[in-house]
Design a protein around this motif. Structure first.
Motif, mmCIF file in Angstrom:
data_model
loop_
_atom_site.group_PDB
_atom_site.id
_atom_site.type_symbol
_atom_site.label_atom_id
_atom_site.label_comp_id
_atom_site.label_asym_id
_atom_site.label_seq_id
_atom_site.Cartn_x
_atom_site.Cartn_y
_atom_site.Cartn_z
ATOM 1 N N ILE A 278 -6.947 -2.349 8.239
ATOM 2 C CA ILE A 278 -6.399 -1.621 7.775
ATOM 3 C C ILE A 278 -7.466 0.265 8.633
ATOM 4 C CG2 ILE A 278 -5.425 0.817 6.507
ATOM 5 C CD1 ILE A 278 -3.642 -1.443 4.512
ATOM 6 N N ALA A 279 -8.639 -0.116 7.605
ATOM 7 C CA ALA A 279 -9.702 1.266 8.027
ATOM 8 C C ALA A 279 -9.782 0.732 9.214
ATOM 9 C CB ALA A 279 -10.171 0.482 6.703
ATOM 10 N N GLU B 196 1.520 9.759 9.816
ATOM 11 C CA GLU B 196 0.382 9.428 9.556
ATOM 12 C C GLU B 196 -1.363 9.598 8.651
ATOM 13 O OE1 GLU B 196 -1.226 12.128 13.484
ATOM 14 O OE2 GLU B 196 0.162 10.016 14.741
ATOM 15 N N GLY B 197 -0.146 9.666 7.472
ATOM 16 C CA GLY B 197 -1.609 9.777 6.908
ATOM 17 C C GLY B 197 -1.771 8.609 6.331
ATOM 18 N N ASN B 198 -2.275 9.021 5.725
ATOM 19 C CA ASN B 198 -3.683 7.717 4.896
ATOM 20 C C ASN B 198 -2.937 7.398 3.472
ATOM 21 O OD1 ASN B 198 -6.092 7.930 6.907
ATOM 22 N ND2 ASN B 198 -7.136 9.839 5.165
ATOM 23 N N LEU B 199 -3.415 5.722 3.463
ATOM 24 C CA LEU B 199 -3.069 5.129 2.342
ATOM 25 C C LEU B 199 -3.577 4.183 1.377
ATOM 26 C CD1 LEU B 199 -0.993 2.860 5.385
ATOM 27 C CD2 LEU B 199 -0.047 4.596 3.680
ATOM 28 N N ARG C 17 -2.237 3.910 9.695
ATOM 29 C CA ARG C 17 -2.013 4.933 8.897
ATOM 30 C C ARG C 17 -0.440 4.586 9.029
ATOM 31 N NH1 ARG C 17 -5.353 10.837 10.042
ATOM 32 N NH2 ARG C 17 -7.220 9.441 10.425
ATOM 33 N N ASN C 18 0.462 5.578 7.713
ATOM 34 C CA ASN C 18 1.801 6.012 7.575
ATOM 35 C C ASN C 18 2.461 6.430 9.179
ATOM 36 O OD1 ASN C 18 4.318 6.819 7.561
ATOM 37 N ND2 ASN C 18 4.261 7.940 4.856
ATOM 38 N N GLU D 116 -7.229 -5.050 3.968
ATOM 39 C CA GLU D 116 -7.624 -3.144 3.204
ATOM 40 C C GLU D 116 -8.571 -3.072 4.577
ATOM 41 O OE1 GLU D 116 -10.575 -0.299 0.196
ATOM 42 O OE2 GLU D 116 -9.801 -2.999 -0.707
ATOM 43 N N CYS E 174 1.169 -1.053 -0.179
ATOM 44 C CA CYS E 174 0.013 0.002 -0.218
ATOM 45 C C CYS E 174 0.532 1.175 -0.252
ATOM 46 C CB CYS E 174 -0.759 0.127 0.789
ATOM 47 S SG CYS E 174 -0.370 -0.523 2.848
ATOM 48 N N ASP F 98 1.431 5.615 0.333
ATOM 49 C CA ASP F 98 0.732 7.062 0.594
ATOM 50 C C ASP F 98 0.921 7.528 -0.492
ATOM 51 O OD1 ASP F 98 0.669 9.348 1.755
ATOM 52 O OD2 ASP F 98 1.900 8.873 3.792
ATOM 53 N N ASP G 69 -7.851 1.997 11.600
ATOM 54 C CA ASP G 69 -7.467 3.308 11.456
ATOM 55 C C ASP G 69 -5.255 3.580 11.076
ATOM 56 O OD1 ASP G 69 -6.676 5.739 10.600
ATOM 57 O OD2 ASP G 69 -7.615 6.538 12.754
#
Length: 656
Positions: A179-180, A190-193, A185-186, A176, A96, A98, A183
Motif C-alpha cells: 500500500i505504501a 484519494e485519502g490515505n489509509l 489510497r481510498n 502494508e 484498513c 480511511d 501509493d
C-alpha cells in the motif's frame, strides 16, 4: 463484466444475467424493503430447488458412493472450542480504514482492485482491447480515479502482474508495504489509509439467559465432526480409514461483502473429514481407479514466480512427483472435479490452485482450491486441505478425550527404552505442592536425556532436572527418589491420532459460478436467456404445455402431472394464453430441460411430444414411452441424444 461462453462463443453479460436471476427469483437481497443488508440473500423457489438438487447430488456423489457417515451439528459453538482450535486467535482477514471517512476496505482486495485498474488503464493508453466493466454504478465511481488511461513503465507492469499472482500469499505487514510502495489510497476520496489490522471473521454471541457463556456462530462445519470423532469411530466398528460429512449453514462476518452470492455472510457449506492413518503414506484404496484422470494444476512455485500458467497433468503423475502430497488428497481432487462437471461446470473454466505458505489456514499442511472462472475472475469454490492431525490433537490435549485410534498390532512390538521409577512415598513429602509439577517434568524427559541422566545418577548419586512454573526451577533428585533403567517393553496395541483430508464446498459460490457457465442466449435474440442446467439439478424438470385452454386438455395434464410426481420428476403446468413459444421461453430462463405439449392428437391416442430445451428438437411417442424416457434421462441412464435416436422426431408443432 462480460465473459465468453465457450459453448456458444457468445459474450455473457453479467448485468443481464443478474437481472434475470433476480426477476425470476432465484435469489433476492434479504430485508430489501428495509434497505437490505450487504452480504445477506434469500433464495426464491427456483433457487431453493436448485440448492436442494445440488446437495442431493453431493450426497449421492460423496456420502453414498464413498460410504461416509453424515452428521448434522449445531451452528452455535462455545468460545472454548474455537479458542482450542485456533479460530479465536487466527481466523481473520486484514482490513484498513480511511480515518477521515470511516470507510473500511479488505486490504488484499483493495490492492488487487487498484492494481488491476491501473493495468486496465495502461492497456487503454496503449490502445489495447480491454474487457468492459459493467458492475454497479457505485463500484464504477470507486474505480474511476484509479483506472485513468495512463501508460505504465514495462517493468512496473510486470511488477504489478507478479504482485497480483501472489496476492493470496501476503499477510498484514506485506500488504502494508505494498500500500505504501504503490501509493494505494481510498479510490473514492484519494485519502490515505491506516495500516492493515487483523479482523476476526466470526460472529460472536452468548449462550443462555445470563450471557455468561460466550460463543460464536460457526465459520465452518468441521469442528463438530472432530469433536464427535470417537463416537463415529465406534459407530464404524473401529474401522479405519473412514470419512464423515456434514451439510449446513456457516457464518463469516465479511469485511466488505461484494460480488453477489460469491462473498456473503451466511452460506451453505458441505464438508468432508476423511480420517486416515498417517503411517500408511495416506494412500487411498481407490486411487488406481482415478490415477489417469487429468487435472489443470497451478502450483505454489509457479505463483511465486509471478505467473498463473497452469499445467495439465494426470493425478497419478502429480502424486508421484510430489506436486500433490499424497494419494488421498489427489483422489479427492479428482472426485471434486467429477462432481463439478456433473453440475454443468465448464471444464475449461476449472483449475486447482495450490495455497502458498502464508495463505494456508493455521491447521493446514497442504491445500488446493478448485477455482472456477467467472465474470468476477477466478473464484475459490472448493478447498481440499490436508489438516494433518492438528484438530484432533489440540482437542485431545485440551479435554483429555481419547480422540485416537487403538488397534491390535499384527505382531507384538518390542521397544527398548529408558524408563523412570519415582518413589512416590518420599516424593510427596519432599516437594509438597510442587510434587505434581516435578513429576510431570520428569515424565516429559526425552529418551536421550534419560540415558544421560542415568549415567549421572550412577556416577554422582544425584541429578538435576529443570521444572517450569515453580519457585526453584532447578530440582535435585537423588537415588532414594528416582531410578532410571533401560528395559524392554512389549506393545500389543498401537495408538495413533489420525490425519485428516478435508474437501470443503461453498455451495452458494458453486451455484452462482455454475449458473454463469450454463447461461447463454438464443442466436439472434439476446433477450431470450437460457440456463442449460443438467436434468439432475434443474429446479423443474418438465413443463407441461396444453395447446390451448380447451376443456379436453385439463384431465390429460392433471393425469400427467400425477404420474410425473410419482416418478419423482418435478413439473409445472403453463396453461396461460401466451403462445407455446413464449411459454417455453419463460421456462428456458428457469432452466427447465424438457417440455411436454398436449394437443388434440393427445386426446385421441394419448401420444405426446417431448421438447428438448437446448436444441428445441422434439420427439413424439406414447405417454408411457415419453415418461419412461424422462425418468431414464433424469436418472442419468440416458441422454437426450439417446432418446432422440430411438423415438420418432416430431416437426408438426411450431413452438418457437
Amino acid at each position: 463484466m462480460a465473459t465468453v461462453d465457450t459453448k456458444t462463443g457468445q459474450s455473457v453479460d453479467r448485468t443481464v444475467l443478474d437481472s434475470m436471476l433476480r426477476r425470476r427469483m432465484f435469489y433476492t437481497p434479504s430485508f430489501e424493503i428495509y434497505g437490505g443488508v450487504s452480504g445477506l440473500y434469500d433464495y426464491g423457489p427456483p433457487g431453493c430447488a436448485l440448492l436442494a438438487n445440488m446437495t442431493d447430488l453431493w450426497r449421492k456423489h460423496f456420502v453414498l458412493e464413498e460410504d461416509m457417515l453424515e452428521l448434522d451439528c449445531t451452528m452455535l459453538t462455545p468460545e472454548e472450542v474455537f479458542k482450542t482450535s485456533g479460530h479465536v486467535e487466527k481466523f481473520a482477514d486484514w482490513m484498513c480504514k480511511d480515518p477521515k471517512t470511516g470507510e473500511i476496505f479488505r486490504a488484499d482486495h483493495l490492492v488487487e482492485e487498484v492494481l488491476e485498474a491501473r493495468l486496465k488503464g495502461d492497456k487503454e493508453a496503449r490502445g489495447q482491447k480491454v474487457e468492459v466493466d459493467e458492475e454497479k454504478e457505485a463500484k464504477k465511481k470507486r474505480k474511476a480515479k484509479a483506472s485513468k488511461a495512463v501508460k505504465l513503465d514495462d517493468a512496473l507492469v510486470q511488477e504489478y502482474e507478479e504482485v497480483l499472482a501472489q496476492i493470496d500469499n501476503y499477510g498484514g505487514p506485506e500488504l502494508e508495504q505494498l500500500i505504501a510502495k504503490y501509493d494505494i489510497r481510498n479510490p473514492t476520496t484519494e485519502g490515505n489509509l491506516l495500516p492493515p489490522v487483523a479482523f476476526n471473521l466470526m460472529f460472536q454471541t452468548s449462550i443462555g439467559p445470563s450471557s455468561n457463556m460466550p460463543g460464536y456462530l460457526r465459520p465452518e462445519t468441521a469442528q463438530g465432526q472432530f469433536l464427535n470423532f470417537q463416537k463415529l469411530l465406534e459407530f464404524n466398528q473401529q474401522g479405519m480409514p473412514f470419512a464423515s460429512a456434514s451439510i449446513g449453514k456457516s457464518f463469516r462476518n465479511e469485511i466488505s461483502p461484494r460480488a453477489g452470492l460469491l462473498r456473503v455472510r451466511e452460506f451453505l457449506m458441505a464438508e468432508i473429514e476423511h480420517f486416515v492413518d498417517p503411517e500408511g503414506g495416506k494412500k487411498h484404496p481407490r486411487f488406481a481407479d482415478v490415477k489417469d484422470v487429468e487435472l489443470s494444476l497451478l502450483d505454489r512455485n509457479v505463483q511465486l514466480s509471478g505467473s498463473t500458467d497452469t499445467v495439465q497433468m494426470t493425478v497419478g503423475k502429480a502424486v508421484e512427483t510430489g506436486l500433490v502430497d499424497n494419494e488421498t488428497l489427489g483422489y479427492f481432487l479428482v472426485r471434486i472435479q467429477s462432481f463439478l462437471l456433473k453440475l454443468g461446470i465448464d471444464q475449461s473454466k476449472l483449475r486447482f490452485r495450490q495455497h502458498m505458505a502464508n495463505e494456508m489456514a493455521h491447521y493446514a499442511t497442504d491445500c488446493w482450491d478448485a477455482e472456477l472462472k467467472t465474470s468476477y475472475g477466478w473464484i475459490e469454490c472448493v478447498g481440499c486441505a490436508d489438516r494433518s492431525a492438528y484438530d484432533l490433537t489440540v482437542h485431545k490435549n485440551k479435554t483429555g478425550a481419547p480422540l485416537v485410534v487403538r488397534e491390535t498390532r499384527p505382531e507384538p512390538l518390542r521397544i527398548e527404552e529408558w524408563q523412570v521409577d519415582i518413589d512416590k512415598k518420599k516424593f510427596g513429602p519432599r516437594f509438597k505442592k510442587d510434587s505434581k509439577s516435578v513429576e510431570a517434568a520428569v515424565e516429559a524427559l526425552s529418551q536421550e536425556l534419560r540415558e544421560k541422566l542415568s549415567l549421572d545418577l550412577d556416577k554422582n548419586g544425584k541429578i538435576e532436572v529443570e521444572v517450569e512454573g515453580i519457585a526453584t526451577p532447578t530440582i535435585e533428585l537423588d537415588k532414594d527418589l528416582i531410578k532410571i533403567e533401560k528395559r524392554t517393553r512389549v506393545e500389543n496395541i498401537r495408538e495413533y491420532t489420525p490425519n485428516v483430508i478435508e474437501p470443503s464446498f461453498g455451495i452458494g459460490r458453486i451455484l452462482y459460478s455454475m449458473i454463469e457457465h450454463v447461461y447463454w442466449s438464443r442466436e439472434g435474440d439476446e433477450a431470450r436467456g437460457v440456463l442449460s442446467f443438467p436434468p439432475a439439478i434443474a429446479p423443474t424438470k418438465v413443463l407441461l404445455v396444453p395447446l390451448s385452454t380447451h376443456a379436453s386438455f385439463k384431465p390429460l395434464t392433471q393425469d400427467l402431472t400425477s404420474k410425473l410426481r410419482r416418478l419423482g420428476i418435478s413439473t409445472r403446468v403453463d396453461d396461460s394464453s401466451a403462445s407455446i413459444g413464449k411459454r417455453y421461453a419463460r421456462n428456458d430462463e428457469l432452466g427447465t430441460p424438457f417440455g411436454i405439449t398436449v394437443d388434440f392428437q393427445s386426446v385421441k391416442d394419448s401420444s405426446i411430444t417431448l421438447r428438448d430445451r437446448d436444441s428445441t428438437k422434439q420427439v413424439r411417442a406414447s405417454e408411457d414411452e415419453i415418461l419412461q424416457a424422462l425418468k431414464s434421462i433424469v436418472d442419468g441412464d440416458e441422454t437426450w441424444e439417446d432418446v432422440r435416436k430411438r423415438l420418432p422426431e416430431f416437426t408438426g408443432q411450431e413452438v418457437e
